[in-house]
Enzyme design. Structure first.
Site, PDB file in Angstrom:
ATOM      1  N   THR A 292       0.840  -1.207   0.000  1.00  0.00           N
ATOM      2  CA  THR A 292       0.000   0.000   0.000  1.00  0.00           C
ATOM      3  C   THR A 292       0.867   1.245   0.000  1.00  0.00           C
ATOM      4  O   THR A 292       0.637   2.182  -0.776  1.00  0.00           O
ATOM      5  CB  THR A 292      -0.953  -0.006   1.203  1.00  0.00           C
ATOM      6  OG1 THR A 292      -1.858  -1.107   1.081  1.00  0.00           O
ATOM      7  CG2 THR A 292      -1.745   1.287   1.272  1.00  0.00           C
TER       8      THR A 292
ATOM      9  N   ASN B  20      -5.269 -10.991  -6.933  1.00  0.00           N
ATOM     10  CA  ASN B  20      -5.376 -11.543  -5.585  1.00  0.00           C
ATOM     11  C   ASN B  20      -6.659 -12.339  -5.369  1.00  0.00           C
ATOM     12  O   ASN B  20      -6.710 -13.212  -4.501  1.00  0.00           O
ATOM     13  CB  ASN B  20      -5.290 -10.419  -4.547  1.00  0.00           C
ATOM     14  CG  ASN B  20      -6.358  -9.355  -4.755  1.00  0.00           C
ATOM     15  OD1 ASN B  20      -6.530  -8.843  -5.861  1.00  0.00           O
ATOM     16  ND2 ASN B  20      -7.077  -9.011  -3.706  1.00  0.00           N
TER      17      ASN B  20
ATOM     18  N   GLN C 127       1.120 -10.716  -5.308  1.00  0.00           N
ATOM     19  CA  GLN C 127       0.795 -12.143  -5.386  1.00  0.00           C
ATOM     20  C   GLN C 127       1.788 -12.947  -6.210  1.00  0.00           C
ATOM     21  O   GLN C 127       1.753 -14.178  -6.207  1.00  0.00           O
ATOM     22  CB  GLN C 127      -0.615 -12.317  -5.959  1.00  0.00           C
ATOM     23  CG  GLN C 127      -1.713 -11.730  -5.100  1.00  0.00           C
ATOM     24  CD  GLN C 127      -1.799 -12.355  -3.725  1.00  0.00           C
ATOM     25  OE1 GLN C 127      -1.397 -13.513  -3.520  1.00  0.00           O
ATOM     26  NE2 GLN C 127      -2.307 -11.610  -2.760  1.00  0.00           N
TER      27      GLN C 127
ATOM     28  N   SER D  62       4.575  -6.933  -0.724  1.00  0.00           N
ATOM     29  CA  SER D  62       4.312  -7.013   0.719  1.00  0.00           C
ATOM     30  C   SER D  62       4.898  -8.298   1.274  1.00  0.00           C
ATOM     31  O   SER D  62       4.618  -9.387   0.754  1.00  0.00           O
ATOM     32  CB  SER D  62       2.803  -6.985   1.008  1.00  0.00           C
ATOM     33  OG  SER D  62       2.282  -5.687   0.872  1.00  0.00           O
ATOM     34  N   GLY D  63       5.670  -8.193   2.352  1.00  0.00           N
ATOM     35  CA  GLY D  63       6.292  -9.367   2.933  1.00  0.00           C
ATOM     36  C   GLY D  63       5.317 -10.343   3.545  1.00  0.00           C
ATOM     37  O   GLY D  63       5.534 -11.562   3.505  1.00  0.00           O
ATOM     38  N   HIS D  64       4.195  -9.837   4.091  1.00  0.00           N
ATOM     39  CA  HIS D  64       3.296 -10.740   4.832  1.00  0.00           C
ATOM     40  C   HIS D  64       2.503 -11.668   3.922  1.00  0.00           C
ATOM     41  O   HIS D  64       1.830 -12.579   4.400  1.00  0.00           O
ATOM     42  CB  HIS D  64       2.353  -9.933   5.730  1.00  0.00           C
ATOM     43  CG  HIS D  64       1.239  -9.236   5.013  1.00  0.00           C
ATOM     44  ND1 HIS D  64      -0.025  -9.760   4.932  1.00  0.00           N
ATOM     45  CD2 HIS D  64       1.206  -8.056   4.356  1.00  0.00           C
ATOM     46  CE1 HIS D  64      -0.800  -8.925   4.260  1.00  0.00           C
ATOM     47  NE2 HIS D  64      -0.078  -7.883   3.904  1.00  0.00           N
TER      48      HIS D  64
ATOM     49  N   THR E 128      13.360   5.645  10.594  1.00  0.00           N
ATOM     50  CA  THR E 128      14.318   4.598  10.960  1.00  0.00           C
ATOM     51  C   THR E 128      13.848   3.244  10.445  1.00  0.00           C
ATOM     52  O   THR E 128      12.681   2.887  10.568  1.00  0.00           O
ATOM     53  CB  THR E 128      14.486   4.542  12.486  1.00  0.00           C
ATOM     54  OG1 THR E 128      14.905   5.818  12.947  1.00  0.00           O
ATOM     55  CG2 THR E 128      15.507   3.494  12.891  1.00  0.00           C
TER      56      THR E 128
ATOM     57  N   CYS F 171      -9.391  -6.961   2.418  1.00  0.00           N
ATOM     58  CA  CYS F 171      -9.685  -5.542   2.637  1.00  0.00           C
ATOM     59  C   CYS F 171     -11.158  -5.227   2.427  1.00  0.00           C
ATOM     60  O   CYS F 171     -11.651  -4.222   2.919  1.00  0.00           O
ATOM     61  CB  CYS F 171      -8.840  -4.676   1.707  1.00  0.00           C
ATOM     62  SG  CYS F 171      -7.068  -4.904   1.949  1.00  0.00           S
TER      63      CYS F 171
END
Length: 756
Positions: free
Chosen positions: A71, A158, A186, A206-208, A244, A333
């Site tokens: 996002t 997705n 995806q 996205s890593g998740h 950071t 979502c």
């Protein structure tokens, strides 16, 4: 152990990734911007993961930024592109076109609209249509490519799993000045990626979605592509993304990328395709008529999107969840919005498929044991449906005695059954339920005595005649002429074994409005009142077929015949209150109270009601409102019981009852819950809960009733219904059995949680 088949929404965190994150917190906790040794160690970790990502993504040049997820990456890319386009005139002097795939994740069109407006631009936003197979219309794109300033497409969808033709898109954009953004979420770990080989300007990940934690992702920016930071501040990430760095997230993502590069834990394409075929076969064996909503040949090997005729996505999701199989109705979502899939709508699929679609998706690290277990659970779901007459079944099954309620977008249908005589009557059948009712009643081999409407409907066409022809055997019932609502002419009652239905004309909402009074062994049990009285509303009387001057008299007749406390079942229940009575409605509807107390005559009532009915808005379901609501006061006091308080509450209420409102097919798949201290339990599905209300409501003092379901939604509906009718000891278990089970049981091991 749960079978998690919703990997396109998110994945569990790989054990190796968790270990890497913890190690980063414990050992590499320095700030990568610091110049001392701890900072240098942290910087080395960040640089090492970035180099690894370049290899995995095939991006030897350009920028790779660590962001919070796709996002943020998409927002950054859209901002960068639009900021550059505002300074660059289009070739023909017209506003730039901003193009996005019609099946994109909602973040893309929403980002385009957001930044287009915020930057004060007047660029034209258009959706690239897709063919019925879900792939982009490349000819359409090619025609508009010369005016395109930004084109946004997915690498793989997705919801449907359809893989985009990226090479074809690149060809269509050959002579276009457009910047190109690709949502690669995806594709990571499932498709070969070589970002540097195509003219892709931006790609977000996205890593998740691939076994890393939430809150970490990547944004690829092609060398020379315009860039504007979304976040300014300390100048991290080469001043392209301040803040950071998320060291633990970067370390975890690095562990996943290393696993992917090594090629051992994650399965190759042929193996994943074989897994998908096994799941496909299990689904087709479990559900008669199941159809897949996208061609497998062009889909991700880890995604299946399907629909089953006559079964809603909500029913299927509840069914799978009861079997501890986690699937979804589409994008996570949009899961709470209860809307048809925009992806399947864009593909032009029939409305029933888009409305009832279910997505099954798994990660590339699953193994054969996991797939075997998943297939077994899927088959058990089919068996549970067939056992409840919701699938093909050859042997007659026990009838569901009493009243069963069906609901579609606030409209209600009822089936009254006398199990002993195997006779039934259908009241207010809905078009959307035709196939379902036909299957359900045919499977139970019930003798249908009548199919009735309570009035001539304005919001839908009645299917009573068609259902009557399909279900009723004229040799098995009295072959009498029927009126326009299906009632046998000349008959005062319809017998159903020990039960009877009696007709009570109530003109008002329509000229032919009628109530049907249900008696059980002679005692008046409840009444089906159509739209004469609704929970929180009176049926509107401004239709051409209405009889507004007769309405007041009908309400007075209803009160005289039924009294204040008899249960009334409406034809519409927009707020899901299940039932009502005249005492409750008189207390909450001033107009009804006045007409029943004689304070309003027929003319005054009709005039006052006409004021209520001016410019009635559609319902929350965007359907025609059949009732004119009045301001009502809903239940007071807390309704939900926190699972952590359950045992203490049971000790304080030793006479409480535990009411499971899940449907029979769910209850068949779930082990019974064990409570300490012991509590009497009753399986009372929400669809048949009406049968218990006449027994619970008169109790004084009211017995404490704790309603439970899977998530707490249906149990809350039940508790609200009873509270509204005056039962002050109705409660719902907050979060449902899912949250209670989480508190009650120890977390599964890492390997079980990952199911890999």
């Amino acid at each position: 152990m749960e079978i998690y088949l919703d990997a396109n929404a998110t994945t569990p965190v790989l054990a190796r990734a968790r270990a890497a994150a913890l190690a980063a917190m414990a050992d590499d906790y320095g700030n990568p911007s610091s110049i001392h040794s701890s900072g240098l160690k942290a910087r080395a970790l960040v640089d090492g993961v970035r180099a690894l990502a370049r290899r995995v993504l095939g991006a030897p040049t350009g920028q790779l930024l660590f962001v919070s997820g796709a996002t943020e990456g998409i927002q950054t890319a859209v901002l960068s592109a639009l900021h550059a386009l505002r300074r660059r005139p289009s070739p023909d002097g017209q506003p730039w076109l901003l193009l996005y795939g019609a099946t994109e994740h909602k973040v893309v069109p929403e980002s385009l609209r957001h930044w287009n407006e915020l930057l004060g631009l007047d660029f034209e936003i258009q959706a690239i249509p897709v063919h019925s197979d879900g792939r982009h219309d490349l000819e359409w794109l090619k025609q508009r490519a010369p005016r395109a300033g930004l084109v946004c497409t997915m690498a793989a969808n997705n919801e449907s799993g359809v893989i985009s033709d990226l090479s074809g898109i690149a060809t269509a954009l050959t002579d276009s000045p457009a910047l190109w953004l690709v949502d690669g979420v995806q594709a990571l770990g499932k498709l070969p990626l070589q970002l540097g080989a195509l003219r892709i300007d931006y790609a977000a990940f996205s890593g998740h979605k691939l076994y890393a934690p939430k809150g970490i992702g990547l944004l690829y920016v092609r060398e020379g592509a315009p860039f504007t930071p979304l976040l300014a501040g300390g100048g991290q990430e080469g001043a392209r993304r301040s803040g950071t760095e998320n060291m633990s997230g970067i370390a975890a993502l690095g562990a996943v990328l290393a696993t992917l590069e090594e090629g051992q834990r994650f399965k190759p394409l042929p193996v994943l395709q074989a897994y998908r075929e096994q799941l496909s076969a299990a689904l087709q064996a479990a559900f008669t008529g199941l159809c897949f909503n996208a061609p497998p040949a062009i889909c991700l090997p880890t995604t299946l999107n399907f629909s089953v005729p006559g079964l809603s996505s909500k029913l299927l999701l509840d069914l799978f969840d009861a079997a501890e199989v986690r699937v979804s109705g589409g994008s996570a979502c949009n899961a709470s919005k209860a809307q048809p899939s925009h992806v399947l709508q864009a593909m032009g699929l029939p409305a029933w498929q888009a409305d009832s679609a279910v997505r099954l998706s798994f990660g590339p690290a699953v193994n054969q044991l996991f797939i075997d277990d998943a297939c077994a659970r899927i088959r058990s779901c089919g068996e549970a449906l067939r056992a409840c007459c919701l699938g093909s079944h050859t042997d007659p099954l026990p009838l569901t005695d009493g009243v069963t309620r069906f609901e579609v977008d606030g409209a209600c249908c009822y089936v009254v059954v006398d199990a002993a005589s195997r006779q039934c009557v259908v009241i207010d059948p809905l078009p959307e339920l035709f196939d379902h009712l036909l299957q359900w009643l045919s499977c139970q081999q019930a003798q249908v005595r009548a199919v009735l409407d309570t009035h001539s409907h304005a919001d839908h066409e009645s299917v009573a005649g068609t259902l009557r022809e399909a279900l009723m055997n004229p040799l098995a019932v009295d072959a009498l002429p029927i009126n326009s609502l299906g009632w046998p002419e000349g008959q005062t009652i319809i017998p159903l074994g020990a039960r009877t239905l009696q007709r009570l004309p109530l003109p008002g909402h329509t000229q032919d409005s009628t109530a049907y009074l249900l008696r059980d062994t002679g005692s008046l049990r409840l009444a089906f009142v159509g739209d004469t009285v609704l929970p929180g509303a009176l049926g509107r009387s401004d239709f051409e077929r209405s009889a507004p001057l007769a309405y007041a008299g009908s309400l007075q007749l209803l009160a005289q015949t039924l009294g204040p406390d008899l249960l009334l079942l409406p034809a519409h229940d927009y707020d899901r209150r299940l039932a009502t009575n005249l005492r409750t409605e008189s207390a909450q509807q001033p107009l009804l109270s006045k007409v029943l107390n004689g304070q309003l005559d027929a003319n005054g009532f009709a005039a006052s009601k006409a004021v209520l009915e001016r410019n009635l808005a559609p319902t929350v379901y965007q359907t025609l409102a059949c009732g004119a609501p009045q301001p009502t006061q809903i239940e007071s006091g807390p309704l939900e019981l926190d699972p952590s308080e359950l045992r203490a509450w049971l000790r304080q209420h030793p006479n409480a009852h535990w009411i499971d409102v899940r449907e029979p097919y769910e209850q068949r798949l779930s082990a019974p819950q064990v409570l300490e201290p012991a509590c009497p339990a009753l399986n009372a599905p929400l669809s048949t809960l009406i049968n218990h209300l006449p027994d619970w409501l008169p109790e004084q003092p009211p017995r404490p009733l704790l309603f439970v379901c899977r998530s707490g939604n249906r149990s809350l509906q039940a508790a609200r219904a009873l509270r509204r009718l005056g039962h002050e000891q109705a409660w719902s278990l907050s979060g449902g059995l899912a949250l209670w089970a989480k508190l009650e049981h120890t977390s599964p091991s890492d390997e079980a949680a990952l199911a890999i």
